[in-house]
Design a protein around this motif. Structure first.
Motif, PDB file in Angstrom:
ATOM      1  N   SER A   1      81.735  50.754  81.837  1.00 46.80           N
ATOM      2  CA  SER A   1      81.415  49.484  82.491  1.00 46.80           C
ATOM      3  C   SER A   1      82.140  48.320  81.823  1.00 46.80           C
ATOM      4  O   SER A   1      82.435  47.305  82.442  1.00 46.80           O
ATOM      5  CB  SER A   1      79.900  49.229  82.470  1.00 46.80           C
ATOM      6  OG  SER A   1      79.423  49.216  81.133  1.00 46.80           O
ATOM      7  N   ARG A   2      82.448  48.483  80.526  1.00 47.02           N
ATOM      8  CA  ARG A   2      83.283  47.516  79.809  1.00 47.02           C
ATOM      9  C   ARG A   2      84.486  48.252  79.243  1.00 47.02           C
ATOM     10  O   ARG A   2      84.341  49.178  78.449  1.00 47.02           O
ATOM     11  CB  ARG A   2      82.500  46.852  78.685  1.00 47.02           C
ATOM     12  CG  ARG A   2      83.345  45.882  77.853  1.00 47.02           C
ATOM     13  CD  ARG A   2      82.495  45.164  76.812  1.00 47.02           C
ATOM     14  NE  ARG A   2      83.319  44.355  75.929  1.00 47.02           N
ATOM     15  CZ  ARG A   2      82.853  43.624  74.920  1.00 47.02           C
ATOM     16  NH1 ARG A   2      81.529  43.602  74.693  1.00 47.02           N
ATOM     17  NH2 ARG A   2      83.660  42.924  74.157  1.00 47.02           N
TER      18      ARG A   2
ATOM     19  N   ASP B   1      80.065  43.574  69.441  1.00 44.24           N
ATOM     20  CA  ASP B   1      79.605  44.251  70.653  1.00 44.24           C
ATOM     21  C   ASP B   1      80.432  45.507  70.928  1.00 44.24           C
ATOM     22  O   ASP B   1      79.890  46.555  71.294  1.00 44.24           O
ATOM     23  CB  ASP B   1      79.689  43.293  71.846  1.00 44.24           C
ATOM     24  CG  ASP B   1      78.647  42.195  71.773  1.00 44.24           C
ATOM     25  OD1 ASP B   1      77.694  42.339  70.979  1.00 44.24           O
ATOM     26  OD2 ASP B   1      78.777  41.200  72.513  1.00 44.24           O
ATOM     27  N   ALA B   2      81.750  45.375  70.764  1.00 43.76           N
ATOM     28  CA  ALA B   2      82.625  46.524  71.012  1.00 43.76           C
ATOM     29  C   ALA B   2      82.322  47.659  70.033  1.00 43.76           C
ATOM     30  O   ALA B   2      82.295  48.839  70.424  1.00 43.76           O
ATOM     31  CB  ALA B   2      84.089  46.101  70.902  1.00 43.76           C
TER      32      ALA B   2
ATOM     33  N   ILE C   1      79.102  49.372  71.116  1.00 45.70           N
ATOM     34  CA  ILE C   1      79.301  50.182  72.323  1.00 45.70           C
ATOM     35  C   ILE C   1      79.946  51.517  71.970  1.00 45.70           C
ATOM     36  O   ILE C   1      79.519  52.581  72.436  1.00 45.70           O
ATOM     37  CB  ILE C   1      80.163  49.415  73.342  1.00 45.70           C
ATOM     38  CG1 ILE C   1      79.371  48.246  73.926  1.00 45.70           C
ATOM     39  CG2 ILE C   1      80.636  50.346  74.454  1.00 45.70           C
ATOM     40  CD1 ILE C   1      80.197  47.340  74.810  1.00 45.70           C
TER      41      ILE C   1
ATOM     42  N   LEU D   1      76.882  54.210  71.532  1.00 44.72           N
ATOM     43  CA  LEU D   1      76.710  54.690  72.897  1.00 44.72           C
ATOM     44  C   LEU D   1      77.736  55.741  73.289  1.00 44.72           C
ATOM     45  O   LEU D   1      77.383  56.869  73.631  1.00 44.72           O
ATOM     46  CB  LEU D   1      76.759  53.509  73.872  1.00 44.72           C
ATOM     47  CG  LEU D   1      75.687  52.427  73.686  1.00 44.72           C
ATOM     48  CD1 LEU D   1      75.906  51.289  74.670  1.00 44.72           C
ATOM     49  CD2 LEU D   1      74.295  53.008  73.846  1.00 44.72           C
ATOM     50  N   ARG D   2      79.003  55.379  73.226  1.00 47.33           N
ATOM     51  CA  ARG D   2      80.024  56.266  73.768  1.00 47.33           C
ATOM     52  C   ARG D   2      80.379  57.433  72.854  1.00 47.33           C
ATOM     53  O   ARG D   2      80.585  58.552  73.339  1.00 47.33           O
ATOM     54  CB  ARG D   2      81.283  55.457  74.107  1.00 47.33           C
ATOM     55  CG  ARG D   2      81.050  54.454  75.223  1.00 47.33           C
ATOM     56  CD  ARG D   2      82.310  53.677  75.563  1.00 47.33           C
ATOM     57  NE  ARG D   2      82.041  52.657  76.591  1.00 47.33           N
ATOM     58  CZ  ARG D   2      82.929  51.771  77.011  1.00 47.33           C
ATOM     59  NH1 ARG D   2      84.153  51.759  76.485  1.00 47.33           N
ATOM     60  NH2 ARG D   2      82.603  50.889  77.939  1.00 47.33           N
TER      61      ARG D   2
ATOM     62  N   ARG E   1      80.735  57.290  85.106  1.00 45.31           N
ATOM     63  CA  ARG E   1      80.555  55.930  84.588  1.00 45.31           C
ATOM     64  C   ARG E   1      81.444  54.927  85.313  1.00 45.31           C
ATOM     65  O   ARG E   1      81.059  53.786  85.536  1.00 45.31           O
ATOM     66  CB  ARG E   1      80.865  55.894  83.093  1.00 45.31           C
ATOM     67  CG  ARG E   1      79.737  56.411  82.226  1.00 45.31           C
ATOM     68  CD  ARG E   1      80.064  56.193  80.769  1.00 45.31           C
ATOM     69  NE  ARG E   1      80.878  57.265  80.230  1.00 45.31           N
ATOM     70  CZ  ARG E   1      81.714  57.131  79.208  1.00 45.31           C
ATOM     71  NH1 ARG E   1      81.878  55.958  78.646  1.00 45.31           N
ATOM     72  NH2 ARG E   1      82.382  58.156  78.753  1.00 45.31           N
TER      73      ARG E   1
END
Length: 332
Positions: A31-32, A50-51, A54, A58-59, A299
């Motif tokens: 999504s980003r 934030d990156a 993520i 998450l990834r 995704r």
């Protein structure tokens, strides 16, 4: 490429590169969208941005689980196709996935499934019982022939699937806990999930590597294999145990993802031929790449949400697989 000793290592190397590329893409896209520089920074110098969150939180975990589960189900599919001498065999058809799913549903109903660890154990018990149950039923009479294993597995899968449906339809609470898990997804799976299924996956993969040479001998026929000193019963049991462990690990972590074992085993045979010492690692790599790719596609096309990997594999992979089968002869 399929018949040469030079071509096979090159093809296997290309598969390794493919898995690495897909792994990196899964970390960067979603999504980003992130550049590879941001991904590298997150992996090597986490600053809490934030990156970084993520990628690391998450990834990276879900991609790692995708690689592990894809490899397990890919190898399970290749082993099943070898033992049944049926290019359409895979854990779902053989009843192994159905056994694991039924055990998890039963655990949900009686309240013993409350964590990933309990899910793993329930799935493992169900998968192993289904695996050896099929073997015992098929071996009555003249022995467990490839056709007998396939037909018995299909019957057991249908029975367990019906029993699973009966439980979830009659119990709303069990249905709520089962319906998301049953779709087949790596979403929300973290390193804790990977850590709990890793021992089963490692043992299953080691048994699969041991069983690869036995499968090459079994392909010559049971009489010839026995004449060469192979214990047919031991080879079958090792193979079934490997299939049960690998399927249990995959089902416990991500739910009963269908079609993946069929796809990985068949594509590996198209590239490497029928030599199982090459098929086992190739199927692991193809399964890992396929599941991570399906998760990534889900995704990217899901908009604000996402389409689960099991759904993507069925919608996109099945028609492509049918096209390949129609154009080329099946190799066993």
């Amino acid at each position: 490429m399929r018949g040469g000793w030079v071509g096979r290592p090159v093809a296997l190397g290309l598969l390794v590169v493919g898995v690495v590329v897909v792994f990196a893409a899964s970390l960067a896209l979603g999504s980003r969208w992130l550049g590879m520089g941001a991904v590298w920074h997150a992996l090597t110098a986490d600053s809490g941005s934030d990156a970084d969150v993520i990628v690391r939180s998450l990834r990276l975990p879900r991609t790692t689980v995708g690689v592990l589960v894809g490899a397990c189900l890919g190898v399970a599919g290749a082993l099943m196709q070898g033992h049944t001498r049926n290019a359409l065999a895979e854990p779902g058809i053989f009843g192994v996935s159905a056994g694991a799913a039924f055990a998890v549903v039963l655990g949900l109903q009686v309240g013993v499934v409350e964590s990933v660890g309990s899910t793993v154990w329930c799935a493992l018990i169900g998968a192993l019982i289904a695996t050896f149950g099929v073997q015992r039923l098929a071996s009555r009479g003249s022995g467990a022939s490839p056709v007998g294993l396939a037909l018995t597995g299909a019957a057991v899968a249908a029975l367990l699937g019906a029993m699973t449906s009966a439980i979830v339809l009659l119990d709303a609470n069990t249905l709520d806990g089962y319906r998301f898990w049953a779709v087949g997804s790596v979403a929300g799976r973290g390193f804790d999930v990977a850590g709990q299924v890793l021992p089963f996956a490692v043992i299953g993969l080691l048994l699969a590597a041991i069983n690869a040479r036995d499968l090459d001998l079994l392909a010559l026929g049971d009489d010839v294999a026995a004449g060469l000193g192979l214990s047919i019963k031991r080879a079958r049991l090792v193979g079934l145990l490997a299939i049960g462990l690998l399927t249990a690990a995959g089902v416990a972590a991500c739910g009963p993802i269908g079609f993946l074992g069929l796809l990985a085993g068949h594509v590996a045979r198209r590239i490497f031929g029928a030599r199982n010492s090459w098929l086992v690692p190739a199927s692991a790599l193809i399964g890992a790449a396929a599941l991570v790719t399906a998760d990534l596609v889900g995704r990217l096309v899901g908009g604000a949400g996402e389409v689960q990997a099991g759904v993507v594999l069925g919608i996109v992979g099945a028609p492509l697989f049918v096209m390949v089968v129609r154009r080329r002869a099946v190799v066993l």
